[in-house]
Design an enzyme around this catalytic site. Structure first.
Site, PDB file in Angstrom:
ATOM      1  N   GLU A 437       0.944  -1.141   0.018  1.00  0.00           N
ATOM      2  CA  GLU A 437      -0.148  -0.160   0.142  1.00  0.00           C
ATOM      3  C   GLU A 437       0.874   1.178  -0.001  1.00  0.00           C
ATOM      4  O   GLU A 437       0.481   2.254   0.673  1.00  0.00           O
ATOM      5  CB  GLU A 437      -0.797   0.105   1.230  1.00  0.00           C
ATOM      6  CG  GLU A 437      -1.890  -1.164   1.426  1.00  0.00           C
ATOM      7  CD  GLU A 437      -2.474  -1.526   0.066  1.00  0.00           C
ATOM      8  OE1 GLU A 437      -2.892  -0.493  -0.773  1.00  0.00           O
ATOM      9  OE2 GLU A 437      -3.155  -2.572   0.002  1.00  0.00           O
TER      10      GLU A 437
HETATM   11  C1  FAD Z   1       2.874  -9.900   0.211  1.00  0.00           C
HETATM   12  C2  FAD Z   1       2.549  -8.707  -0.814  1.00  0.00           C
HETATM   13  C3  FAD Z   1       1.377  -8.365  -1.032  1.00  0.00           C
HETATM   14  C4  FAD Z   1       0.815  -7.327  -1.945  1.00  0.00           C
HETATM   15  N1  FAD Z   1      -0.333  -6.957  -2.396  1.00  0.00           N
HETATM   16  C5  FAD Z   1      -0.613  -6.236  -3.426  1.00  0.00           C
HETATM   17  C6  FAD Z   1      -2.077  -5.988  -3.960  1.00  0.00           C
HETATM   18  O1  FAD Z   1      -2.707  -6.671  -3.665  1.00  0.00           O
HETATM   19  N2  FAD Z   1      -1.957  -5.319  -5.017  1.00  0.00           N
HETATM   20  C7  FAD Z   1      -1.012  -4.536  -5.733  1.00  0.00           C
HETATM   21  O2  FAD Z   1      -1.215  -3.933  -6.473  1.00  0.00           O
HETATM   22  N3  FAD Z   1       0.442  -4.683  -5.060  1.00  0.00           N
HETATM   23  C8  FAD Z   1       0.521  -5.424  -3.980  1.00  0.00           C
HETATM   24  N4  FAD Z   1       1.617  -5.708  -3.482  1.00  0.00           N
HETATM   25  C9  FAD Z   1       2.769  -4.712  -4.000  1.00  0.00           C
HETATM   26  C10 FAD Z   1       3.413  -3.524  -3.178  1.00  0.00           C
HETATM   27  O3  FAD Z   1       2.332  -2.669  -2.939  1.00  0.00           O
HETATM   28  C11 FAD Z   1       4.733  -3.007  -3.714  1.00  0.00           C
HETATM   29  O4  FAD Z   1       5.591  -4.241  -3.297  1.00  0.00           O
HETATM   30  C12 FAD Z   1       5.028  -1.935  -3.088  1.00  0.00           C
HETATM   31  O5  FAD Z   1       4.251  -0.906  -3.550  1.00  0.00           O
HETATM   32  C13 FAD Z   1       6.205  -1.513  -3.292  1.00  0.00           C
HETATM   33  O6  FAD Z   1       6.896  -1.609  -4.874  1.00  0.00           O
HETATM   34  P1  FAD Z   1       8.116  -2.164  -5.139  1.00  0.00           P
HETATM   35  O7  FAD Z   1       7.947  -3.821  -4.495  1.00  0.00           O
HETATM   36  O8  FAD Z   1       8.154  -2.258  -6.704  1.00  0.00           O
HETATM   37  O9  FAD Z   1       9.074  -1.677  -4.674  1.00  0.00           O
HETATM   38  P2  FAD Z   1      10.235  -0.579  -5.446  1.00  0.00           P
HETATM   39  O10 FAD Z   1       9.120   0.652  -5.948  1.00  0.00           O
HETATM   40  O11 FAD Z   1      11.148  -0.770  -6.260  1.00  0.00           O
HETATM   41  O12 FAD Z   1      10.765   0.098  -3.945  1.00  0.00           O
HETATM   42  C14 FAD Z   1      11.957  -0.255  -3.625  1.00  0.00           C
HETATM   43  C15 FAD Z   1      12.425   0.625  -2.482  1.00  0.00           C
HETATM   44  O13 FAD Z   1      12.643   2.048  -2.945  1.00  0.00           O
HETATM   45  C16 FAD Z   1      11.900   2.922  -2.353  1.00  0.00           C
HETATM   46  N5  FAD Z   1      11.503   4.012  -3.355  1.00  0.00           N
HETATM   47  C17 FAD Z   1      10.900   3.597  -4.679  1.00  0.00           C
HETATM   48  N6  FAD Z   1      10.546   4.811  -4.991  1.00  0.00           N
HETATM   49  C18 FAD Z   1      11.024   5.815  -4.366  1.00  0.00           C
HETATM   50  C19 FAD Z   1      10.917   7.251  -4.278  1.00  0.00           C
HETATM   51  N7  FAD Z   1      10.486   8.020  -5.266  1.00  0.00           N
HETATM   52  N8  FAD Z   1      11.465   8.107  -3.207  1.00  0.00           N
HETATM   53  C20 FAD Z   1      12.088   7.441  -2.173  1.00  0.00           C
HETATM   54  N9  FAD Z   1      12.065   6.027  -2.217  1.00  0.00           N
HETATM   55  C21 FAD Z   1      11.478   5.185  -3.240  1.00  0.00           C
HETATM   56  C22 FAD Z   1      10.935   2.180  -1.729  1.00  0.00           C
HETATM   57  O14 FAD Z   1      10.384   2.911  -0.685  1.00  0.00           O
HETATM   58  C23 FAD Z   1      11.656   0.929  -1.323  1.00  0.00           C
HETATM   59  O15 FAD Z   1      12.188   1.218  -0.123  1.00  0.00           O
HETATM   60  C24 FAD Z   1       2.020  -6.548  -2.390  1.00  0.00           C
HETATM   61  C25 FAD Z   1       3.375  -6.796  -2.157  1.00  0.00           C
HETATM   62  C26 FAD Z   1       3.565  -7.762  -1.290  1.00  0.00           C
HETATM   63  C27 FAD Z   1       5.055  -8.107  -1.015  1.00  0.00           C
END
Ligand code: FAD
Length: 600
Positions: A437
């Site tokens: 989220e």
């Molecule tokens: C168990 C689980 C359930 C989930 N359920 C859902 C779901 O039902 N529906 C859905 O759509 N998604 C779901 N997700 C996805 C989840 O919302 C994302 O994993 C999350 O939003 C982060 O995206 P990412 O994993 O691509 O990380 P990234 O976006 O790659 O982020 C990696 C790191 O970089 C940092 N970062 C990225 N951009 C910036 C910025 N602009 N400034 C500063 N820091 C930054 C982040 O804070 C993080 O620490 C789920 C994930 C998990 C693990």
């Protein structure tokens, strides 16, 4: 028997003494929810959580979910628990009875969620997402979409999800590539791949309704070109029965560190060119609409965190009362229960203060929703409070919940690290709340770069005004007056920092530098909000003691005062220093050359 999810006395205190939830029943909207009814509802939720959901927590973790040729099997014990959630109408307690809800105040619903999520976070996640997806349809859906989906979703016969994340679009949803092409009949053909989708496929419900973010062909790049669609697993016939299978399939599930009973699915849409969806809301306004659900789920992260932290505290407390180890220095040489040792008491009191403060905060936000619903004229004020508190309720609370669960493991010593006790699962499960989220890093940026600047700082000003009401109330007491002065000083410091941050954000050369301190700023704001909640509690407790509380209540109220004093002389004492560090921070993290991080 010791309580294991939430302390009943404390839940009652927040509902009835802090928020006076039964007073809401003076409004026609909530007329039937008097104290007796509220207590009955909470007792029912507690009973279901403790007797039926909790026994599925460990088996759900051990068994996990199984992917088998497109199908996903959830843990065996989840089927009965889901049916009981359905039978008891626990999915949409605060929604309109016209669509299958119970119409109760959000504040009361919050207490039921704390218990039910505490019973089994992985299973109740599916219920929470179903509620969020259906609520999205209730707000943005056409009459036909509402008639088709709402009631069955709120009843839990059909579930809901959220399909946002893609391999290259996580935090940056504007980068998504899933596409939508309009058909002659007004529907859209969708194609793309989504990952990490909670309950994207499962065997608990007859149908699954997916809200999907996608870009209509020819739409602008970035977040301004994103639209929202409803994609059902099974199409629905005009008479409401299930029709053909839609072309949206699960291609695999993740193996995770926690919430193993919740399937986290990769989803392929339109692999056979036949994934059909309908537009929800307006073209290219999808991300704004989806934010309504995301904000709801950010609060969900808050109450999931509260529930796990509260369980961890109660388990640790029970263990500390029975585990005998080591004699007290200067005592009679006999070993004592570890609750008598100074360091264990410190750990327990730390846990208690955060759990109490989190509970008050989460219930208060729900209460603001109720006030918004019944108010005439001050809806915007309550919405502002909700908006500025969401990053705190999501980001700060989930980080503190990890700390609380981690401390709980420590109280158990070696046993905390074993699977014999629930502590390690509570810690593993709660860890996700800081990630999904919108990561906590994104929450911190939301607070720093949006929420404190919106409407020329109106949100922060209104929050400060609310906090000052508590400070004024506490100044009338003898013991808490001292705490009120400390909170007031911290609030003034925070206001200075907010002004300075807002000014630095306007300078292009400073904007990125100040953002280095976004997370510490969220931490400082969160500590202040905790201090506010604990002062509010202590003031009420002091008043209750002054008017002659019963013996058992006296211990409870004394606990409130001491928790606020402990928090003031530990976490709150650090706020001023932390804010000073933030104000003076040069953002050195930006200066270190990438090579200087090493590792190559
Ligand atoms: C168990 C689980 C359930 C989930 N359920 C859902 C779901 O039902 N529906 C859905 O759509 N998604 C779901 N997700 C996805 C989840 O919302 C994302 O994993 C999350 O939003 C982060 O995206 P990412 O994993 O691509 O990380 P990234 O976006 O790659 O982020 C990696 C790191 O970089 C940092 N970062 C990225 N951009 C910036 C910025 N602009 N400034 C500063 N820091 C930054 C982040 O804070 C993080 O620490 C789920 C994930 C998990 C693990």
């Amino acid at each position: 028997m010791a309580q294991v999810i939430a302390d009943k006395r404390d839940v009652d205190f927040v509902l009835h003494e802090q928020l006076h939830v039964d007073a809401l029943s003076q409004h026609p909207e909530f007329a039937e929810f008097n104290r007796k009814v509220v207590d009955m509802i909470v007792t029912e939720a507690r009973g279901l959580a403790v007797k039926e959901m909790l026994p599925t927590l460990r088996p759900g973790d051990e068994e996990g979910c199984v992917f088998d040729q497109g199908a996903v099997h959830t843990p065996a014990s989840f089927k009965r628990a889901w049916r009981l959630l359905q039978d008891g109408e626990w999915l949409a307690p605060a929604r309109d009875p016209r669509w299958g809800g119970q119409g109760m105040p959000e504040t009361v619903a919050m207490a039921t969620r704390e218990y039910l999520s505490g019973g089994n976070m992985a299973l109740f996640l599916c219920a929470a997402l179903t509620h969020g997806a259906a609520h999205l349809i209730e707000i943005f859906g056409s009459e036909s979409q509402k008639q088709t989906y709402l009631e069955k979703m709120y009843q839990g016969r059909w579930s809901g999800t959220m399909l946002l994340t893609e391999p290259d679009a996580g935090s940056d949803l504007g980068a998504l590539t899933t596409s939508a092409v309009k058909n002659d009949d007004g529907s859209y053909s969708i194609s793309g791949n989504k990952i990490f989708i909670s309950s994207g496929e499962q065997d608990l419900t007859e149908n699954i309704i997916h809200p999907v973010l996608a870009r209509i062909d020819g739409a602008p790049a970035g977040s301004r070109g994103v639209s929202l669609f409803l994609v059902p697993k099974y199409h629905v016939n005009p008479d409401g029965s299930l029709g053909e299978r839609n072309d949206v399939f699960c291609t695999g599930i993740e193996h995770k560190m926690g919430i193993n009973g919740s399937p986290t699915c990769s989803m392929a849409l339109g692999g056979k060119g036949r994934c059909i969806g309908t537009l929800l809301g307006q073209e290219n306004r999808g991300l704004a609409a989806m934010f309504v659900m995301m904000n709801e789920e950010r609060l969900m992260c808050g109450w999931q965190s509260l529930a796990n932290a509260s369980s961890a505290y109660l388990h640790a407390l029970d263990y500390a009362r029975t585990r005998v180890q080591s004699a007290l220095p200067g005592g009679d040489g006999k070993p004592v229960a570890i609750i008598n040792h100074a360091d264990v008491r410190r750990m327990l009191l730390n846990m208690k203060t955060y759990v109490d403060g989190m509970r008050s905060l989460l219930y208060f936000i729900a209460y603001c929703e109720d006030r918004k619903r019944i108010s005439t004229g001050d809806e915007e004020h309550y919405q502002h409070l909700i908006d500025i508190l969401i990053p705190v309720a999501k980001g700060y609370v989930s980080d503190r919940a990890v700390d609380v669960c981690n401390t709980g493991v420590q109280v158990f010593g070696g046993y905390g690290y074993t699977r014999e006790y629930p502590m390690e699962q509570l810690l593993r499960d709660v860890r996700i709340c800081g990630i999904y989220e919108g990561t906590n890093g994104i929450q911190a940026l939301d607070l720093m770069t949006r929420k404190i600047t919106l409407d020329d700082g109106a949100l922060f000003a209104e929050l400060s005004e609310e906090i000052r009401k508590t400070i004024a109330m506490a100044r009338e007491t003898s013991r808490s007056a001292f705490l009120a002065e400390r909170l007031d000083a911290c609030l003034n410091d925070l206001a200075d920092s907010v002004s300075q941050i807002r000014e630095r954000l306007t300078r292009p050369d400073e904007r990125l530098r100040v953002m280095v301190a976004a997370s510490p700023f969220l931490e400082a704001t969160g500590d202040l909000v905790m201090g506010w909640m604990l002062l509010w509690r202590a003031t009420l407790a002091e008043r209750a003691l002054a008017t002659g509380a019963r013996k058992k209540d006296a211990a409870f109220y004394t606990g409130q005062i001491l928790a606020a004093e402990h928090f003031t002389e530990t976490a709150m004492a650090m706020i001023t220093t932390r804010l000073q560090v933030i104000r003076e921070s040069r953002g050195i993290a930006l200066d270190i050359p990438e090579d200087a991080f090493g590792g190559k």
